[in-house]
Design an enzyme around this catalytic site. Sequence first.
Site, PDB file in Angstrom:
ATOM      1  N   TRP A 287       1.608 -14.976 -14.087  1.00 55.78           N
ATOM      2  CA  TRP A 287       0.680 -15.671 -14.984  1.00 55.78           C
ATOM      3  C   TRP A 287       1.135 -17.108 -15.219  1.00 55.78           C
ATOM      4  O   TRP A 287       0.321 -18.021 -15.323  1.00 55.78           O
ATOM      5  CB  TRP A 287       0.589 -14.934 -16.320  1.00 55.78           C
ATOM      6  CG  TRP A 287      -0.266 -15.626 -17.336  1.00 55.78           C
ATOM      7  CD1 TRP A 287      -1.619 -15.510 -17.505  1.00 55.78           C
ATOM      8  CD2 TRP A 287       0.162 -16.554 -18.345  1.00 55.78           C
ATOM      9  NE1 TRP A 287      -2.055 -16.302 -18.543  1.00 55.78           N
ATOM     10  CE2 TRP A 287      -0.977 -16.950 -19.078  1.00 55.78           C
ATOM     11  CE3 TRP A 287       1.401 -17.082 -18.711  1.00 55.78           C
ATOM     12  CZ2 TRP A 287      -0.912 -17.839 -20.141  1.00 55.78           C
ATOM     13  CZ3 TRP A 287       1.467 -17.980 -19.767  1.00 55.78           C
ATOM     14  CH2 TRP A 287       0.321 -18.354 -20.463  1.00 55.78           C
ATOM     15  N   HIS A 288       2.452 -17.313 -15.308  1.00 53.30           N
ATOM     16  CA  HIS A 288       2.967 -18.636 -15.628  1.00 53.30           C
ATOM     17  C   HIS A 288       2.767 -19.647 -14.505  1.00 53.30           C
ATOM     18  O   HIS A 288       2.702 -20.851 -14.778  1.00 53.30           O
ATOM     19  CB  HIS A 288       4.459 -18.547 -15.974  1.00 53.30           C
ATOM     20  CG  HIS A 288       4.719 -18.202 -17.403  1.00 53.30           C
ATOM     21  ND1 HIS A 288       4.800 -16.906 -17.851  1.00 53.30           N
ATOM     22  CD2 HIS A 288       4.907 -18.988 -18.487  1.00 53.30           C
ATOM     23  CE1 HIS A 288       5.027 -16.914 -19.151  1.00 53.30           C
ATOM     24  NE2 HIS A 288       5.094 -18.156 -19.568  1.00 53.30           N
ATOM     25  N   GLY A 289       2.697 -19.196 -13.278  1.00 57.88           N
ATOM     26  CA  GLY A 289       2.516 -20.167 -12.215  1.00 57.88           C
ATOM     27  C   GLY A 289       2.327 -19.516 -10.864  1.00 57.88           C
ATOM     28  O   GLY A 289       2.826 -18.417 -10.615  1.00 57.88           O
ATOM     29  N   PHE A 428      -0.671 -24.100 -16.788  1.00 55.76           N
ATOM     30  CA  PHE A 428      -0.803 -22.645 -16.757  1.00 55.76           C
ATOM     31  C   PHE A 428      -2.132 -22.184 -17.313  1.00 55.76           C
ATOM     32  O   PHE A 428      -2.513 -21.062 -17.125  1.00 55.76           O
ATOM     33  CB  PHE A 428       0.332 -21.987 -17.538  1.00 55.76           C
ATOM     34  CG  PHE A 428       1.705 -22.451 -17.088  1.00 55.76           C
ATOM     35  CD1 PHE A 428       1.992 -22.587 -15.738  1.00 55.76           C
ATOM     36  CD2 PHE A 428       2.675 -22.753 -18.003  1.00 55.76           C
ATOM     37  CE1 PHE A 428       3.224 -23.021 -15.330  1.00 55.76           C
ATOM     38  CE2 PHE A 428       3.928 -23.174 -17.596  1.00 55.76           C
ATOM     39  CZ  PHE A 428       4.211 -23.324 -16.262  1.00 55.76           C
TER      40      PHE A 428
END
Length: 428
Positions: A287-289, A428
């Site tokens: 999800w973060h990257g 993000f």
Amino acid sequence: MLILASIVFYGYWDFRLIPLLVTSVIINWFLSWALQSSLQKLTVIIGILVNLGIIGVFKYADFFSESFAWLQGDTHQSLNIILPLGISFFTFQQISYLVDRYKENAPLYNFRKYFLYVCFFPQLIAGPIVRHNEFIHQLKLSPLREGLYERLSRGATLLTIGLIKKVFFADTAAKIADPLFQSAEIAQLPFMDVWLATAAFTVQIYFDFSGYSDMAIGMAFMFGFTLPINFNAPYRALSIQDFWRRWHITLSHFLRDYLYIPMGGSRSGISRQMLALIITMFLGGLWHGAGWTFVVWGLMHGLALGLCTLWQTTNVQLPKTISWMTTLLFVMIAWILFRAPDFNVAMGMILSLVEVNQFGVTTGNYGANPFLLVIAAGAALMGPTSQKIALKSNYNTPFVAAPIALALILIIIQVGSQTHPDFIYFQF
């Protein structure tokens, strides 16, 4: 007015992205309405797939294409898709609402209330991730109700604190971290430089993201809304579990309620619990990257959470100082993967952390005075939290207003006098 302001705010960076946001809201609201039919399960599955599909196209198309090409021994030419601001945040909020509607834990809101819930500009592009039951019921309250001046004062104070965190701490730390990480792409950094880069980014990401959260919560409070707290002194955590109770709290709650618990959580034995933790944090990392360094960062935290769970079964208590130092050291090393552009740079830096024989520095000419990191560390580790200062302290005196107003003016001058990097979590 707030809906219009939010649309203008979102489109200010690139107006071409406004149709994506508006279309996403309309589709999800109609899906929430369709959950009243007999095809509830199919509807919620379609809704989740649509939302994940939107993220997949805009955020992960290049990542998956590049990974697939690598497996085939081929190269991938970038699709050059613009990553819309805050797409993960407003998409996750809508997924949580659809799931709650399916579980009959959420009413059907009218379109205007739902639209504002998703698009409310202070938290739209970098959180906190707000649940429907944390926001929409507040729309019944008049923004001019009793306590208006106190909300304006406390909200402005929290906004100012958030700006101080961003402008004076995060952006100054970035002047140290960014050149060092860029140098690490060219050659292996010596021992002291790697530790300085790691410490600088540890400071930068905390004050950058918590500063944004403070600004969002403060601005919302000035409008009469209370948003959930997103940070609670995370670098004082005594375990990795404690860290995730304090860091990006709204994301932690989302992952817990919509991934970890549905996969069994702690109800199905220790092995199932550890698997659920690893999968949850794997997806949290993704999800973060859109990069494998983020995936490994998430897996590191998942494994650490699993080991922490196993350790608790031994009933062995470590001294608090050792627990704190171990937790913070792990978090700092993991931040290298989060920040580094690829594995080669990350692994080179992690190896340099223990190569004491390479003790020197590259130049000693940093973009800012490293002493700032000591001040920032003191604020993060020993100072009162921004929420305690702004929302809980009793400062009903005009003598507090003057320094806060002067600080805000100083920040405005500082922001206007030089270029400042974007918030880290905008990507993000």
